[in-house]
Scaffold this motif. Structure first.
Motif, PDB file in Angstrom:
ATOM      1  N   SER A  51       0.805  -1.048   0.076  1.00 35.27           N
ATOM      2  CA  SER A  51      -0.048  -0.003   0.025  1.00 35.27           C
ATOM      3  C   SER A  51       0.744   1.381  -0.015  1.00 35.27           C
ATOM      4  O   SER A  51       0.447   2.078  -0.785  1.00 35.27           O
ATOM      5  CB  SER A  51      -0.874   0.023   1.082  1.00 35.27           C
ATOM      6  OG  SER A  51      -1.872  -1.043   1.127  1.00 35.27           O
ATOM      7  N   ARG A  52       1.633   1.146   1.014  1.00 32.82           N
ATOM      8  CA  ARG A  52       2.678   2.274   0.826  1.00 32.82           C
ATOM      9  C   ARG A  52       3.525   2.828  -0.539  1.00 32.82           C
ATOM     10  O   ARG A  52       3.678   3.967  -0.903  1.00 32.82           O
ATOM     11  CB  ARG A  52       3.712   2.226   2.152  1.00 32.82           C
ATOM     12  CG  ARG A  52       3.158   2.510   3.367  1.00 32.82           C
ATOM     13  CD  ARG A  52       3.980   2.133   4.628  1.00 32.82           C
ATOM     14  NE  ARG A  52       3.465   2.211   5.859  1.00 32.82           N
ATOM     15  CZ  ARG A  52       3.177   3.367   6.513  1.00 32.82           C
ATOM     16  NH1 ARG A  52       3.714   4.480   6.017  1.00 32.82           N
ATOM     17  NH2 ARG A  52       2.712   3.339   7.748  1.00 32.82           N
ATOM     18  N   ALA A  53       3.855   1.538  -0.871  1.00 31.87           N
ATOM     19  CA  ALA A  53       4.635   1.560  -2.280  1.00 31.87           C
ATOM     20  C   ALA A  53       3.685   2.285  -3.227  1.00 31.87           C
ATOM     21  O   ALA A  53       4.156   3.070  -4.252  1.00 31.87           O
ATOM     22  CB  ALA A  53       5.123   0.289  -2.752  1.00 31.87           C
ATOM     23  N   HIS A  54       2.519   1.838  -3.412  1.00 34.43           N
ATOM     24  CA  HIS A  54       1.388   2.350  -4.239  1.00 34.43           C
ATOM     25  C   HIS A  54       1.349   4.003  -4.234  1.00 34.43           C
ATOM     26  O   HIS A  54       1.394   4.691  -5.133  1.00 34.43           O
ATOM     27  CB  HIS A  54       0.180   1.711  -4.193  1.00 34.43           C
ATOM     28  CG  HIS A  54      -0.038   0.494  -4.772  1.00 34.43           C
ATOM     29  ND1 HIS A  54       0.581  -0.295  -5.952  1.00 34.43           N
ATOM     30  CD2 HIS A  54      -0.358  -0.871  -4.129  1.00 34.43           C
ATOM     31  CE1 HIS A  54       0.358  -1.157  -6.078  1.00 34.43           C
ATOM     32  NE2 HIS A  54      -0.223  -1.869  -4.743  1.00 34.43           N
ATOM     33  N   LEU A  55       1.203   4.355  -2.987  1.00 37.14           N
ATOM     34  CA  LEU A  55       1.179   5.920  -2.849  1.00 37.14           C
ATOM     35  C   LEU A  55       2.445   6.452  -2.963  1.00 37.14           C
ATOM     36  O   LEU A  55       2.206   7.485  -3.670  1.00 37.14           O
ATOM     37  CB  LEU A  55       1.204   6.002  -1.237  1.00 37.14           C
ATOM     38  CG  LEU A  55      -0.318   5.820  -0.381  1.00 37.14           C
ATOM     39  CD1 LEU A  55      -0.005   5.605   1.120  1.00 37.14           C
ATOM     40  CD2 LEU A  55      -1.202   6.918  -0.752  1.00 37.14           C
ATOM     41  N   GLU A  56       3.616   6.086  -3.059  1.00 33.20           N
ATOM     42  CA  GLU A  56       4.764   6.655  -3.371  1.00 33.20           C
ATOM     43  C   GLU A  56       4.844   6.709  -4.780  1.00 33.20           C
ATOM     44  O   GLU A  56       5.435   7.232  -5.590  1.00 33.20           O
ATOM     45  CB  GLU A  56       6.070   5.888  -2.847  1.00 33.20           C
ATOM     46  CG  GLU A  56       5.959   6.224  -1.275  1.00 33.20           C
ATOM     47  CD  GLU A  56       7.078   5.569  -0.652  1.00 33.20           C
ATOM     48  OE1 GLU A  56       7.981   4.672  -1.505  1.00 33.20           O
ATOM     49  OE2 GLU A  56       7.481   5.431   0.450  1.00 33.20           O
ATOM     50  N   ALA A  57       4.243   5.674  -5.602  1.00 35.57           N
ATOM     51  CA  ALA A  57       4.571   5.718  -6.933  1.00 35.57           C
ATOM     52  C   ALA A  57       3.332   6.046  -7.871  1.00 35.57           C
ATOM     53  O   ALA A  57       3.737   6.194  -9.126  1.00 35.57           O
ATOM     54  CB  ALA A  57       4.840   3.895  -7.251  1.00 35.57           C
ATOM     55  N   MET A  58       2.213   6.334  -7.419  1.00 37.66           N
ATOM     56  CA  MET A  58       0.850   6.627  -8.055  1.00 37.66           C
ATOM     57  C   MET A  58       1.576   7.739  -9.111  1.00 37.66           C
ATOM     58  O   MET A  58       1.190   7.671 -10.413  1.00 37.66           O
ATOM     59  CB  MET A  58      -0.168   6.722  -7.216  1.00 37.66           C
ATOM     60  CG  MET A  58      -1.417   7.012  -7.962  1.00 37.66           C
ATOM     61  SD  MET A  58      -1.878   5.950  -9.164  1.00 37.66           S
ATOM     62  CE  MET A  58      -1.982   4.407  -7.825  1.00 37.66           C
ATOM     63  N   VAL A  59       1.466   8.858  -8.436  1.00 41.74           N
ATOM     64  CA  VAL A  59       1.732  10.205  -9.156  1.00 41.74           C
ATOM     65  C   VAL A  59       2.777   9.961 -10.468  1.00 41.74           C
ATOM     66  O   VAL A  59       2.469  10.318 -11.560  1.00 41.74           O
ATOM     67  CB  VAL A  59       1.901  11.424  -8.345  1.00 41.74           C
ATOM     68  CG1 VAL A  59       2.022  12.699  -9.724  1.00 41.74           C
ATOM     69  CG2 VAL A  59       0.523  11.420  -7.798  1.00 41.74           C
ATOM     70  N   PRO A  60       3.958   9.676 -10.239  1.00 43.11           N
ATOM     71  CA  PRO A  60       5.091   9.429 -11.328  1.00 43.11           C
ATOM     72  C   PRO A  60       4.782   8.359 -12.054  1.00 43.11           C
ATOM     73  O   PRO A  60       4.902   8.831 -13.493  1.00 43.11           O
ATOM     74  CB  PRO A  60       6.192   9.025 -10.576  1.00 43.11           C
ATOM     75  CG  PRO A  60       5.943   9.450  -8.906  1.00 43.11           C
ATOM     76  CD  PRO A  60       4.678   9.288  -8.668  1.00 43.11           C
ATOM     77  N   THR A  61       4.099   7.483 -11.780  1.00 44.25           N
ATOM     78  CA  THR A  61       3.592   6.505 -12.859  1.00 44.25           C
ATOM     79  C   THR A  61       2.510   6.847 -13.789  1.00 44.25           C
ATOM     80  O   THR A  61       2.629   6.691 -14.996  1.00 44.25           O
ATOM     81  CB  THR A  61       2.849   5.059 -12.233  1.00 44.25           C
ATOM     82  OG1 THR A  61       4.279   4.812 -11.144  1.00 44.25           O
ATOM     83  CG2 THR A  61       3.010   3.936 -13.177  1.00 44.25           C
ATOM     84  N   VAL A  62       1.524   7.717 -13.156  1.00 46.94           N
ATOM     85  CA  VAL A  62       0.598   8.376 -14.143  1.00 46.94           C
ATOM     86  C   VAL A  62       1.173   9.117 -15.150  1.00 46.94           C
ATOM     87  O   VAL A  62       0.968   9.294 -16.247  1.00 46.94           O
ATOM     88  CB  VAL A  62      -0.555   9.112 -13.355  1.00 46.94           C
ATOM     89  CG1 VAL A  62      -1.387  10.019 -14.230  1.00 46.94           C
ATOM     90  CG2 VAL A  62      -1.385   7.930 -12.405  1.00 46.94           C
ATOM     91  N   GLU A  63       2.018  10.034 -14.640  1.00 43.57           N
ATOM     92  CA  GLU A  63       2.961  11.147 -15.318  1.00 43.57           C
ATOM     93  C   GLU A  63       3.622  10.400 -16.373  1.00 43.57           C
ATOM     94  O   GLU A  63       3.777  10.919 -17.599  1.00 43.57           O
ATOM     95  CB  GLU A  63       3.622  11.997 -14.531  1.00 43.57           C
ATOM     96  CG  GLU A  63       2.925  12.878 -13.702  1.00 43.57           C
ATOM     97  CD  GLU A  63       3.484  13.613 -12.744  1.00 43.57           C
ATOM     98  OE1 GLU A  63       4.877  13.323 -12.670  1.00 43.57           O
ATOM     99  OE2 GLU A  63       3.129  14.849 -12.162  1.00 43.57           O
ATOM    100  N   ARG A  64       4.237   9.220 -15.942  1.00 45.44           N
ATOM    101  CA  ARG A  64       5.158   8.548 -17.197  1.00 45.44           C
ATOM    102  C   ARG A  64       4.287   7.920 -18.081  1.00 45.44           C
ATOM    103  O   ARG A  64       4.688   7.899 -19.316  1.00 45.44           O
ATOM    104  CB  ARG A  64       5.763   7.437 -16.546  1.00 45.44           C
ATOM    105  CG  ARG A  64       6.619   6.743 -17.246  1.00 45.44           C
ATOM    106  CD  ARG A  64       8.041   6.009 -16.385  1.00 45.44           C
ATOM    107  NE  ARG A  64       7.505   5.297 -15.205  1.00 45.44           N
ATOM    108  CZ  ARG A  64       7.288   4.038 -15.281  1.00 45.44           C
ATOM    109  NH1 ARG A  64       7.588   3.269 -16.410  1.00 45.44           N
ATOM    110  NH2 ARG A  64       7.046   3.491 -13.914  1.00 45.44           N
TER     111      ARG A  64
END
Length: 367
Positions: A51-64
């Motif tokens: 869950s914490r990893a998803h929080l950290e990765a979400m915005v950068p992954t959407v932008e990518r």
């Protein structure tokens, strides 16, 4: 809206933060951030870490994903997200993010089923799904045979595992053999150097009186573990490659035999295989061999689309938009046990518009 809707999909059911963008059945972007290495030292997925990893990765992954697709967020026709099944906390991160993007962009929101998405992803590689579609889904959490007359509204369970899923069994046997986590890829690799007929491991639920389409891998797992323990207790070297090959053969033998049987019984002339275990080379080879023997066409996405990814969610979301399925309510929530019979979650007020979105929110977030 164009005949081929542009949809962004978010997948966070387990340890992969996936964001995909498709236009109709054409894949434009498939961005994935995995936390599997973080979980490896624990021998399995730790929900809170995921869950914490998803929080950290979400915005950068959407932008990518948006950059890779070469589109603006404003161009999207909808936002799709895995609403279940999966890990509750991990799902909530994805659903919350999807709501935020949909709200800010004034776009319809589609909560979709993880398993149905695994079926729909094949459209991105082999074109529109036949109707009905027979699908064998095999992963760390699921082993299911499904008949889908309409992937957006009608998915029928034919059979499922009554205990361990196939992928779960791979992970457990890899642990027994001290091969690390995840177990699927390493067992597949070692099995190529072993003898699949070296050890006669049992085939679960394969008797004439057993359920025709259900699976069981718990007994197989126990049999392998006891065989290995006996070798070690006797001070003998464990033939790891032969064990891996014999175990793998027992799993794929049952999976393919029952899948082909279901196709024949239901009069379906093709079979789709999806889920993480669909990347297994022996499963693909044996399925192809058995399907060709009886005139069934096999459809299996490339390995990268078999594991959890945002592209599969976007693919199902695009199909929802194209067929005019109702959007989800803002009350959409994660459902860790969402049944496969619910391909998507429209909510209570079907198809409502998002006219209450504040213009300032959209202007501030996206240009």
């Amino acid at each position: 809206m164009a005949d081929e809707p542009l949809v962004l999909g978010i997948e966070t059911s387990c340890d992969e933060t996936g964001v995909g963008i498709v236009r109709g059945t054409t894949l434009l972007a498939d961005a994935v951030a995995s936390s599997v290495d973080t979980h490896a030292r624990f021998g399995g997925v730790v929900p809170e870490i995921a869950s914490r990893a998803h929080l950290e990765a979400m915005v950068p992954t959407v932008e990518r994903a948006l950059k890779e697709a070469g589109v603006s967020a404003r161009d999207l026709d909808g936002i799709a997200v895995t609403a279940g099944p999966g890990l509750a906390g991990a799902l909530l991160v994805g659903v919350s993010a999807a709501k935020a993007y949909a709200y800010a962009l004034n776009k319809p929101l589609y909560g979709v089923n993880h398993l149905a998405s695994h079926i729909c992803v094949d459209q991105l590689e082999h074109g529109p799904l036949p109707e009905p579609t027979m699908a064998l889904l095999v992963s760390g959490g699921h082993s299911s045979l499904l008949l889908a007359p309409d992937i957006t509204s009608d998915v029928r369970p034919m059979g499922a595992t009554i205990d361990d899923a196939a992928g779960e069994a791979f992970d457990k046997i890899a642990r027994v053999l001290n091969l690390g986590f995840p177990g699927g890829p390493v067992i597949d690799r070692l099995a190529k150097e072993g003898d699949p007929a070296a050890i006669a491991f049992p085939r679960g639920l394969s008797g004439s009186r057993d359920p025709a389409y259900d699976f069981s891998f718990s007994g197989l797992k126990t049999s392998v573990a006891r065989w290995v323990e006996a070798k070690r207790a006797a001070g003998e070297e464990v033939p790891v490659r032969d064990v891996a090959a014999s175990f793998q053969e027992a799993v794929v033998d049952v999976l393919t035999r029952k899948a082909v049987r279901a196709c024949k019984d239901q009069g379906v002339d093709h079979l789709m295989i999806g889920g993480g275990v669909a990347a297994n080379s022996r499963l693909r080879a044996l399925a192809q061999e058995r399907c060709e023997r009886v005139g069934i066409r096999l459809r299996v996405p490339r390995p990268g689309l078999c594991t959890d990814n945002g592209a599969m969610v976007a693919a199902l979301g695009a199909e929802m938009v194209a067929r005019g399925r109702p959007a989800s309510d803002w009350e959409l929530s994660a459902d860790s046990s969402l049944p496969v019979t619910d391909p998507h979650v429209p909510g209570q007020t079907h198809g409502h518009t998002h006219d209450h979105v504040h213009e300032i929110s959209k202007d501030n977030l996206y240009s």
